[in-house]
Design a protein around this motif. Structure first.
Motif, PDB file in Angstrom:
ATOM      1  N   SER A 133       0.820  -1.324  -0.570  1.00  0.00           N
ATOM      2  CA  SER A 133       0.231   0.084  -0.279  1.00  0.00           C
ATOM      3  C   SER A 133       0.676   1.025   0.262  1.00  0.00           C
ATOM      4  N   PHE A 134       2.281   1.325   1.038  1.00  0.00           N
ATOM      5  CA  PHE A 134       2.676   2.494   0.746  1.00  0.00           C
ATOM      6  C   PHE A 134       3.244   2.621  -0.288  1.00  0.00           C
ATOM      7  N   MET A 135       3.896   1.944  -1.025  1.00  0.00           N
ATOM      8  CA  MET A 135       4.612   1.905  -2.667  1.00  0.00           C
ATOM      9  C   MET A 135       3.351   2.113  -3.191  1.00  0.00           C
ATOM     10  N   ASP A 136       2.652   1.854  -3.419  1.00  0.00           N
ATOM     11  CA  ASP A 136       1.791   2.624  -4.567  1.00  0.00           C
ATOM     12  C   ASP A 136       1.827   3.918  -4.194  1.00  0.00           C
ATOM     13  N   GLY A 137       1.556   4.037  -3.000  1.00  0.00           N
ATOM     14  CA  GLY A 137       1.814   5.951  -2.985  1.00  0.00           C
ATOM     15  C   GLY A 137       3.241   6.232  -3.565  1.00  0.00           C
ATOM     16  N   LEU A 138       4.539   5.633  -3.923  1.00  0.00           N
ATOM     17  CA  LEU A 138       5.227   6.431  -3.655  1.00  0.00           C
ATOM     18  C   LEU A 138       5.205   6.224  -5.281  1.00  0.00           C
ATOM     19  N   GLU A 139       4.603   5.052  -5.804  1.00  0.00           N
ATOM     20  CA  GLU A 139       4.795   4.925  -7.776  1.00  0.00           C
ATOM     21  C   GLU A 139       4.354   6.135  -7.853  1.00  0.00           C
ATOM     22  N   ALA A 140       2.962   6.217  -7.740  1.00  0.00           N
ATOM     23  CA  ALA A 140       1.543   7.431  -7.567  1.00  0.00           C
ATOM     24  C   ALA A 140       2.871   8.820  -7.632  1.00  0.00           C
ATOM     25  N   GLU A 141       3.887   8.931  -6.911  1.00  0.00           N
ATOM     26  CA  GLU A 141       4.370  10.436  -6.425  1.00  0.00           C
ATOM     27  C   GLU A 141       5.353  10.300  -7.067  1.00  0.00           C
ATOM     28  N   VAL A 170      11.277   4.783  -9.320  1.00  0.00           N
ATOM     29  CA  VAL A 170      11.775   4.719 -10.893  1.00  0.00           C
ATOM     30  C   VAL A 170      10.451   3.356 -10.931  1.00  0.00           C
ATOM     31  N   PRO A 171       9.825   4.300 -11.536  1.00  0.00           N
ATOM     32  CA  PRO A 171       8.956   3.556 -12.661  1.00  0.00           C
ATOM     33  C   PRO A 171       8.753   2.362 -13.719  1.00  0.00           C
ATOM     34  N   GLY A 172       7.694   1.201 -13.327  1.00  0.00           N
ATOM     35  CA  GLY A 172       8.159   0.091 -13.907  1.00  0.00           C
ATOM     36  C   GLY A 172       9.420  -1.099 -12.477  1.00  0.00           C
ATOM     37  N   THR A 173       9.605  -0.223 -11.844  1.00  0.00           N
ATOM     38  CA  THR A 173      10.844  -1.104 -10.831  1.00  0.00           C
ATOM     39  C   THR A 173       9.963  -2.134  -9.703  1.00  0.00           C
ATOM     40  N   PRO A 174       9.248  -1.649  -9.734  1.00  0.00           N
ATOM     41  CA  PRO A 174       8.737  -2.506  -7.691  1.00  0.00           C
ATOM     42  C   PRO A 174       8.181  -4.138  -8.290  1.00  0.00           C
ATOM     43  N   ALA A 175       8.739  -3.647  -7.619  1.00  0.00           N
ATOM     44  CA  ALA A 175       8.359  -6.131  -7.794  1.00  0.00           C
ATOM     45  C   ALA A 175       8.286  -6.848  -6.208  1.00  0.00           C
ATOM     46  N   VAL A 202      13.082   0.450  -7.172  1.00  0.00           N
ATOM     47  CA  VAL A 202      14.751   2.007  -7.305  1.00  0.00           C
ATOM     48  C   VAL A 202      14.094   2.977  -6.795  1.00  0.00           C
ATOM     49  N   SER A 203      14.967   3.796  -5.812  1.00  0.00           N
ATOM     50  CA  SER A 203      14.088   4.954  -5.397  1.00  0.00           C
ATOM     51  C   SER A 203      14.274   5.897  -6.776  1.00  0.00           C
ATOM     52  N   ALA A 204      13.719   6.959  -6.800  1.00  0.00           N
ATOM     53  CA  ALA A 204      13.957   7.985  -8.336  1.00  0.00           C
ATOM     54  C   ALA A 204      15.616   8.407  -7.799  1.00  0.00           C
ATOM     55  N   ARG A 205      15.540   9.235  -7.116  1.00  0.00           N
ATOM     56  CA  ARG A 205      16.831   9.544  -6.863  1.00  0.00           C
ATOM     57  C   ARG A 205      17.795   9.145  -6.636  1.00  0.00           C
ATOM     58  N   SER A 206      18.724   7.717  -6.742  1.00  0.00           N
ATOM     59  CA  SER A 206      19.515   7.162  -6.803  1.00  0.00           C
ATOM     60  C   SER A 206      19.940   7.318  -8.364  1.00  0.00           C
TER      61      SER A 206
END
Length: 255
Positions: A84-92, A96-101, A220-224
């Protein structure tokens, strides 16, 4: 030549240098306790041994994890979070798009002091009877924002099986830690946080129909600035031959 590693439904295309090099020589991973205690430290150590790339895993509460992923120092290369948290992080666009696994699932279990008889908890009714007969049942404090504590608290209040259970919230650490200190007779706890206490025995997981578990993902974090190196470690930690490591620490991999 490029190597393709399949993780869930994703195929990660990795150059050979992505496996063996990291621009800073270190990958920073932010993870909540549910995964920090479930095998990721073992995999980080073995990855460092095999590749020479240092993987530093830092445990954070969920509120702090989200804040630090967005703006903290050091910068997170990889973030682990409940779905549920990852869904929010991806929406914001925080990852990095497509990397959540998917990583997997950790259930809540019942812990007793080592050597104590194990009651039958195979059904919700039997679990309720065991808790009522077992004395004081400890669990973590939901007021601190713990997702685990909220799940346990909701379970105890939502189902009639648990009416009359003598429960006690631990105000100093996890329910399992309070049980070790002798503050009660049983503890409801994520099983990854029971298995790391040699003074305790895991009776078993609570029945699945109670939905007392946490599912987690990694991204993967978008800041990486080390996206390829981060993908390489994610692929490594999710390899099928590492399922047993996760399971030994209480996490059921989602394959």
């Amino acid at each position: 030549m490029r190597n393709f590693v399949f993780v869930g439904i994703f195929a990660l295309s990795l150059s050979p240098t992505a496996w063996a090099q990291s621009p800073s020589g270190q990958i920073n991973v932010f993870a909540p306790g549910v995964v920090y205690n479930s095998g990721i430290l073992d995999l980080a150590a073995s990855y460092t041994k095999e590749t020479g790339i240092k993987v530093t895993v830092t445990s954070k509460g969920m509120g702090q994890l989200v804040t630090d992923t967005k703006s903290g120092t050091p910068v997170a290369d990889i973030v682990v979070a409940p779905v549920s948290f990852m869904d929010g992080l991806e929406a914001e666009s925080t990852v990095v798009p497509g990397t959540p696994a998917d990583i997997g699932r950790v259930y809540v279990g019942l812990a007793v002091k080592k050597g104590t008889p194990h009651p039958d908890i195979s059904t919700p009714a039997k679990l309720g009877a065991a808790l009522k007969a077992g004395g004081v049942v400890l669990y973590s404090n939901p007021a601190g924002g713990s997702m685990e504590a909220r799940i346990i608290d909701d379970m105890l209040h939502q189902y009639p099986y648990f009416d009359g259970v003598k429960s006690k919230i631990s105000t100093k650490g996890e329910g399992g830690e309070a049980l070790v200190r002798g503050e009660g007779d049983m503890a409801l706890q994520l099983i990854c946080e029971v298995l790391n206490h040699p003074e305790l025995d895991l009776v078993g997981t609570v029945p699945k129909e109670l939905h007392a578990y946490i599912d987690t993902q990694v991204a993967v974090s978008a800041r990486s600035t080390q996206v390829e190196a981060s993908k390489a470690f994610i692929a490594y930690m999710l390899r099928s031959d590492h399922v047993a490591i996760w399971k030994s620490k209480g996490l059921e991999r989602k394959l």
